[in-house]
Design an enzyme around this catalytic site. Structure first.
Site, PDB file in Angstrom:
ATOM      1  N   GLY A 244      -1.364   3.517   8.586  1.00  0.00           N
ATOM      2  CA  GLY A 244      -0.715   2.684   7.575  1.00  0.00           C
ATOM      3  C   GLY A 244      -1.745   1.855   6.837  1.00  0.00           C
ATOM      4  O   GLY A 244      -2.897   2.262   6.693  1.00  0.00           O
ATOM      5  N   THR A 246      -4.415  -1.137   5.768  1.00  0.00           N
ATOM      6  CA  THR A 246      -5.517  -1.817   6.442  1.00  0.00           C
ATOM      7  C   THR A 246      -5.075  -3.192   6.932  1.00  0.00           C
ATOM      8  O   THR A 246      -5.411  -3.596   8.041  1.00  0.00           O
ATOM      9  CB  THR A 246      -6.725  -1.911   5.487  1.00  0.00           C
ATOM     10  OG1 THR A 246      -7.193  -0.571   5.278  1.00  0.00           O
ATOM     11  CG2 THR A 246      -7.857  -2.738   6.068  1.00  0.00           C
ATOM     12  N   GLU A 266      -5.719   4.494  11.624  1.00  0.00           N
ATOM     13  CA  GLU A 266      -6.050   5.289  10.451  1.00  0.00           C
ATOM     14  C   GLU A 266      -5.431   4.551   9.278  1.00  0.00           C
ATOM     15  O   GLU A 266      -4.207   4.471   9.173  1.00  0.00           O
ATOM     16  CB  GLU A 266      -5.496   6.698  10.639  1.00  0.00           C
ATOM     17  CG  GLU A 266      -6.175   7.707   9.767  1.00  0.00           C
ATOM     18  CD  GLU A 266      -5.391   7.912   8.517  1.00  0.00           C
ATOM     19  OE1 GLU A 266      -5.811   7.348   7.481  1.00  0.00           O
ATOM     20  OE2 GLU A 266      -4.374   8.580   8.580  1.00  0.00           O
ATOM     21  N   GLU A 401      -6.508  -0.311  -3.078  1.00  0.00           N
ATOM     22  CA  GLU A 401      -5.691   0.893  -2.925  1.00  0.00           C
ATOM     23  C   GLU A 401      -4.357   0.683  -3.641  1.00  0.00           C
ATOM     24  O   GLU A 401      -3.649  -0.277  -3.366  1.00  0.00           O
ATOM     25  CB  GLU A 401      -5.445   1.150  -1.429  1.00  0.00           C
ATOM     26  CG  GLU A 401      -4.608   2.375  -1.173  1.00  0.00           C
ATOM     27  CD  GLU A 401      -4.475   2.691   0.317  1.00  0.00           C
ATOM     28  OE1 GLU A 401      -4.020   1.828   1.080  1.00  0.00           O
ATOM     29  OE2 GLU A 401      -4.839   3.810   0.701  1.00  0.00           O
TER      30      GLU A 401
HETATM   31  P1  NAI Z   1       2.419  -0.716   6.659  1.00  0.00           P
HETATM   32  O1  NAI Z   1       1.042  -0.462   7.137  1.00  0.00           O
HETATM   33  O2  NAI Z   1       2.889  -2.120   6.758  1.00  0.00           O
HETATM   34  O3  NAI Z   1       3.442   0.212   7.492  1.00  0.00           O
HETATM   35  C1  NAI Z   1       3.063   1.342   8.249  1.00  0.00           C
HETATM   36  C2  NAI Z   1       3.761   1.315   9.602  1.00  0.00           C
HETATM   37  O4  NAI Z   1       3.394   0.118  10.295  1.00  0.00           O
HETATM   38  C3  NAI Z   1       5.292   1.288   9.532  1.00  0.00           C
HETATM   39  O5  NAI Z   1       5.820   2.016  10.619  1.00  0.00           O
HETATM   40  C4  NAI Z   1       5.604  -0.179   9.698  1.00  0.00           C
HETATM   41  O6  NAI Z   1       6.889  -0.425  10.216  1.00  0.00           O
HETATM   42  C5  NAI Z   1       4.551  -0.608  10.687  1.00  0.00           C
HETATM   43  N1  NAI Z   1       4.243  -2.051  10.660  1.00  0.00           N
HETATM   44  C6  NAI Z   1       4.292  -2.894   9.593  1.00  0.00           C
HETATM   45  N2  NAI Z   1       3.948  -4.149   9.964  1.00  0.00           N
HETATM   46  C7  NAI Z   1       3.689  -4.099  11.285  1.00  0.00           C
HETATM   47  C8  NAI Z   1       3.300  -5.070  12.242  1.00  0.00           C
HETATM   48  N3  NAI Z   1       3.102  -6.341  11.900  1.00  0.00           N
HETATM   49  N4  NAI Z   1       3.124  -4.677  13.515  1.00  0.00           N
HETATM   50  C9  NAI Z   1       3.287  -3.400  13.878  1.00  0.00           C
HETATM   51  N5  NAI Z   1       3.679  -2.434  13.011  1.00  0.00           N
HETATM   52  C10 NAI Z   1       3.877  -2.773  11.742  1.00  0.00           C
HETATM   53  O7  NAI Z   1       2.523  -0.167   5.186  1.00  0.00           O
HETATM   54  P2  NAI Z   1       3.630  -0.421   4.040  1.00  0.00           P
HETATM   55  O8  NAI Z   1       3.948  -1.871   3.946  1.00  0.00           O
HETATM   56  O9  NAI Z   1       4.755   0.507   4.258  1.00  0.00           O
HETATM   57  O10 NAI Z   1       2.828   0.035   2.738  1.00  0.00           O
HETATM   58  C11 NAI Z   1       1.919  -0.840   2.104  1.00  0.00           C
HETATM   59  C12 NAI Z   1       0.656  -0.137   1.716  1.00  0.00           C
HETATM   60  O11 NAI Z   1       0.009   0.382   2.859  1.00  0.00           O
HETATM   61  C13 NAI Z   1       0.803   1.069   0.814  1.00  0.00           C
HETATM   62  O12 NAI Z   1       0.941   0.721  -0.519  1.00  0.00           O
HETATM   63  C14 NAI Z   1      -0.489   1.784   1.072  1.00  0.00           C
HETATM   64  O13 NAI Z   1      -1.518   1.210   0.322  1.00  0.00           O
HETATM   65  C15 NAI Z   1      -0.735   1.547   2.535  1.00  0.00           C
HETATM   66  N6  NAI Z   1      -0.282   2.678   3.366  1.00  0.00           N
HETATM   67  C16 NAI Z   1      -1.212   3.566   3.800  1.00  0.00           C
HETATM   68  C17 NAI Z   1      -0.834   4.666   4.512  1.00  0.00           C
HETATM   69  C18 NAI Z   1      -1.836   5.652   4.986  1.00  0.00           C
HETATM   70  O14 NAI Z   1      -1.526   6.820   5.137  1.00  0.00           O
HETATM   71  N7  NAI Z   1      -3.057   5.235   5.301  1.00  0.00           N
HETATM   72  C19 NAI Z   1       0.566   4.953   4.805  1.00  0.00           C
HETATM   73  C20 NAI Z   1       1.477   3.914   4.366  1.00  0.00           C
HETATM   74  C21 NAI Z   1       1.038   2.837   3.655  1.00  0.00           C
END
Ligand code: NAI
Ligand code: MG
Length: 501
Positions: A244, A246, A266, A401
Site C-alpha cells: 500500500g 508509504t 511493498e 505518487e
Molecule cells: P493505504 O496504504 O492506506 O491502504 C492499503 C491497505 O492498508 C488497505 O488494506 C488499508 O485498509 C490498510 N491500512 C490503511 N491504514 C492502515 C493502518 N493504519 N494500519 C494498518 N493497515 C492500514 O492506501 P490508500 O489510502 O487506499 O491509498 C492511498 C495511496 O496509497 C494511493 O493513492 C497510492 O498512492 C498508494 N497505494 C499504493 C499501492 C501500491 O500498490 N503500492 C496500493 C494502494 C495504494
C-alpha cells in the site's frame, strides 16, 4: 445464513452468491460490532453489497484460530507434498471460477474485464500454482565444521502471518501473499482492502473447498485504522506483510515493533522511465504508455516520470500524445474496447484531480486530459488520461505518487544528468530505460536506485522474478524463490557427536 450471503447479478449478467461475513475457521460469521462497509461500483457509483467489517475483537478471534491451526497436527505435520497438493487444488479452483472472480474484480474495482480475466486471474492462479511447486522443495543445509559436530539448518514457517492488501490488484495481491505463506507452512489472517473486499471473500470459499484445515487461512474485511492496525500490533502475530502507501507502511512498521514482527513492506513509487536518443522510439512510446496508463495508473511500479533525451524529446512527446489518443479508450470496464475504466473510489478520483490542479497552479503545461471524463453516462470516477510537460523537478507532480492516469514528461541532456534526476527521489521501486546500446543499458541499470529495472519495457513483472523496492518503496521481496525467505525462519542445529569434553 442469509445474513451472511447475498445473491447478486453483475452488470455483465453473471449471477453468483457473494459472501459478506468474516471468514474465520472456515466459517462465515458476523463482526462483533455488526458494522458494515458498502462496496461501490466505481463505474456508476451504485452500491453493490454491504460487507461486515472486522474490528480488534474480530482480529483477536481470527488470530486465535490461526494460532490453533498452526499448532494443529493436521496442518503442522502435513507432508510437504500434501501441502503442495492443497495449493494446486486452490489454483485449479481459481481457474474454474475465473469468470466469476474476474467479474467481481471488475465490478468492485473498475478495471477492464478483459484485463481482470486474462491478466489478473492468470496471475492469481499462476502464483498459487508456482508456490505449490515449491512446497516439497524447501530444505535446509548440512554445514561441515569438524568431525565432532553435525550442524544443519531447518527451514521453518514463521508462524501466524498478518497480511494487509490494497485495492489495485485485490486477487493478485492476495495470491502474492498467500502463495509463499502457505507453501512454507504458515497460517494467515488476511485483511482485504475495504474498498474492494468482494473478490477476496469469494476466494475464501475456494480455500475451504480446496481442503485447507480450519483456521489456516482467515479472511477479514475491515478498515485499515481498525482491523489493519489491530493486525499490525497484535502480539499473537509473528509477521506482517503489507502492500500500500508509504505513509501507511511507516505506520505499520512502527506498530509491528511492539513484538518485533518480521515485516515485508511493498509501498509507493515515482518510478522514472528514461528514453535515450538512440532508443527505438516506437517501442518506447508504447511501453511508456502501458507503463503509466494501464490499470488506470494505479500500479505501484507505474513509470510515472518520463525523462527523454533532448534530441528526441519533441518527437517523443507528440508520438506519445498521438498514441494515447488512439489507444487510451476510456469507458465502461465491461466493454471489450475499453482500455481505461474509472478510478477505484471517489477518494482516489479526488486525489488525482487535486494533482491536476497542483500541476496547473505550479505552472506546468497540460497537453492532454486534465479533467474528469464525463462521457460514460455522466457517472463514475473517470479521469481523462493526463500529460504534463514543462515540469520542474521540484514540483509536486514530479515528486509525489499520484496513482492515476497521469504522467509528467521532461527532457535531459546527458546520461549522467538522467541518472542523477532519476535517483533524486525518496522512492526506489522500479525504473525503466530505453536504448539500443546494450552496454549503456546495463551500465545505467546498475546505477538506478530501484528494486527493479526494465530495459526496453515497463511494468514487466513476472511471478518467477523477485519484486520489491529500495529506499522508501519497501523492505523485502515478494515472488520468485526470494519470496520464500520472507515466510520462513532458518533454525540452526548444532549436534555434538563426540564425548571430548
Ligand atoms: P493505504 O496504504 O492506506 O491502504 C492499503 C491497505 O492498508 C488497505 O488494506 C488499508 O485498509 C490498510 N491500512 C490503511 N491504514 C492502515 C493502518 N493504519 N494500519 C494498518 N493497515 C492500514 O492506501 P490508500 O489510502 O487506499 O491509498 C492511498 C495511496 O496509497 C494511493 O493513492 C497510492 O498512492 C498508494 N497505494 C499504493 C499501492 C501500491 O500498490 N503500492 C496500493 C494502494 C495504494
Ligand atoms: Mg468498489
Amino acid at each position: 445464513m442469509s445474513d451472511l450471503f447475498v445473491e447478486l447479478t453483475a452488470p455483465n449478467g453473471v449471477k453468483y452468491t457473494q459472501p459478506i461475513g468474516l471468514f474465520i475457521n472456515n466459517e462465515w460469521v458476523k463482526s462483533k460490532s455488526g458494522e458494515k462497509i458498502t462496496s461501490i461500483n466505481p463505474t456508476d457509483e451504485s452500491e453493490i453489497a454491504s460487507v461486515y467489517a472486522a474490528g480488534p475483537e474480530d482480529v483477536d478471534i481470527a488470530v486465535a484460530a490461526a494460532r490453533k491451526a498452526f499448532n494443529n497436527p493436521s496442518w503442522r505435520d502435513i507432508s510437504s507434498t500434501e501441502r503442495g497438493d492443497l495449493m494446486y487444488k486452490l489454483s485449479q479452483l481459481i481457474e474454474e471460477h475465473r469468470e466469476t472472480l474476474a467479474t467481481i474484480e471488475t465490478w468492485d474495482n473498475g478495471k477492464p474485464y478483459s484485463v481482470a480475466f486474462n491478466d489478473d486471474l492468470g496471475e492469481a492462479a499462476g502464483t498459487i500454482k508456482y508456490y505449490a511447486g515449491y512446497a516439497d522443495k524447501l530444505h535446509g543445509q548440512v554445514i561441515e565444521t569438524n568431525p565432532n559436530k553435525l550442524a544443519y539448518t531447518i527451514r521453518e514457517p514463521v508462524g501466524v502471518c498478518g497480511q494487509i492488501i490494497p485495492w489495485n490488484y485485490p486477487l493478485c495481491m492476495a495470491a502474492w501473499k498467500l502463495g509463499p505463506a502457505l507453501c512454507c507452512g504458515n497460517t494467515v489472517v488476511l485483511k482485504a482492502a475495504e474498498q474492494t473486499p468482494l473478490s477476496i471473500l469469494y476466494l475464501a470459499n475456494l480455500i475451504k473447498e480446496a481442503g485447507f484445515p480450519p483456521g489456516v487461512v482467515n479472511i477479514l474485511n475491515g478498515e485499515g485504522r481498525k482491523a489493519g492496525a489491530a493486525i499490525a500490533q497484535h502480539l499473537g502475530i509473528d509477521k506482517v506483510a503489507f502492500t500500500g502507501s508509504t505513509a501507511t507502511g511507516r505506520e505499520i512498521m512502527k506498530m509491528a515493533s511492539v513484538n518485533m514482527k518480521n515485516i515485508t513492506l511493498e509501498t509507493g513509487g515515482k518510478s522514472p522511465l528514461l528514453v535515450f536518443d538512440d532508443a527505438d522510439l516506437d517501442q518506447a512510446v508504447k511501453w511508456a504508455h502501458i507503463g503509466i496508463m494501464s490499470n488506470m495508473g494505479q500500479i505501484c511500479t507505474a513509470t510515472s516520470r518520463v525523462l527523454v533525451q533532448e534530441g528526441v524529446y519533441d518527437q517523443f512527446v507528440s508520438a506519445f500524445k498521438e498514441h494515447l489518443a488512439k489507444t487510451s479508450k476510456v469507458g465502461n470496464p465491461f466493454e471489450d474496447s475499453t482500455f481505461q475504466g474509472p478510478q477505484v473510489t471517489k477518494a482516489q478520483y479526488d486525489r488525482v484531480l487535486s494533482y491536476i490542479e497542483s500541476g496547473k497552479s505550479e505552472g506546468a503545461t497540460l497537453i492532454a486530459g486534465g479533467e474528469p471524463y464525463k462521457d460514460v453516462d455522466g457517472k463514475g470516477f473517470f479521469i481523462a488520461p493526463t500529460i504534463f510537460t514543462n515540469v520542474k523537478d521540484d514540483m509536486k507532480i514530479f515528486r509525489e505518487e499520484v496513482f492515476g492516469p497521469f504522467v509528467v514528461i521532461v527532457s535531459f541532456k546527458t546520461e549522467e544528468e538522467a541518472i542523477e534526476r532519476a535517483n533524486d527521489t525518496t522512492y526506489g521501486l522500479a525504473s525503466a530505460l530505453f536504448t539500443k546500446d546494450i552496454v549503456k543499458a546495463h551500465r545505467v541499470a546498475r546505477r538506478l536506485e530501484s528494486g527493479m529495472v526494465f530495459i526496453n519495457s515497463s511494468n514487466d513483472s513476472d511471478i518467477r522474478i523477485p519484486f520489491g523496492g529500495m529506499k522508501m518503496s519497501g523492505i523485502g521481496r515478494e515472488l520468485g524463490e526470494a519470496g520464500l525467505s520472507a515466510y520462513s525462519n532458518l533454525k540452526s542445529v548444532h549436534c555434538n557427536l563426540g564425548n571430548w569434553l
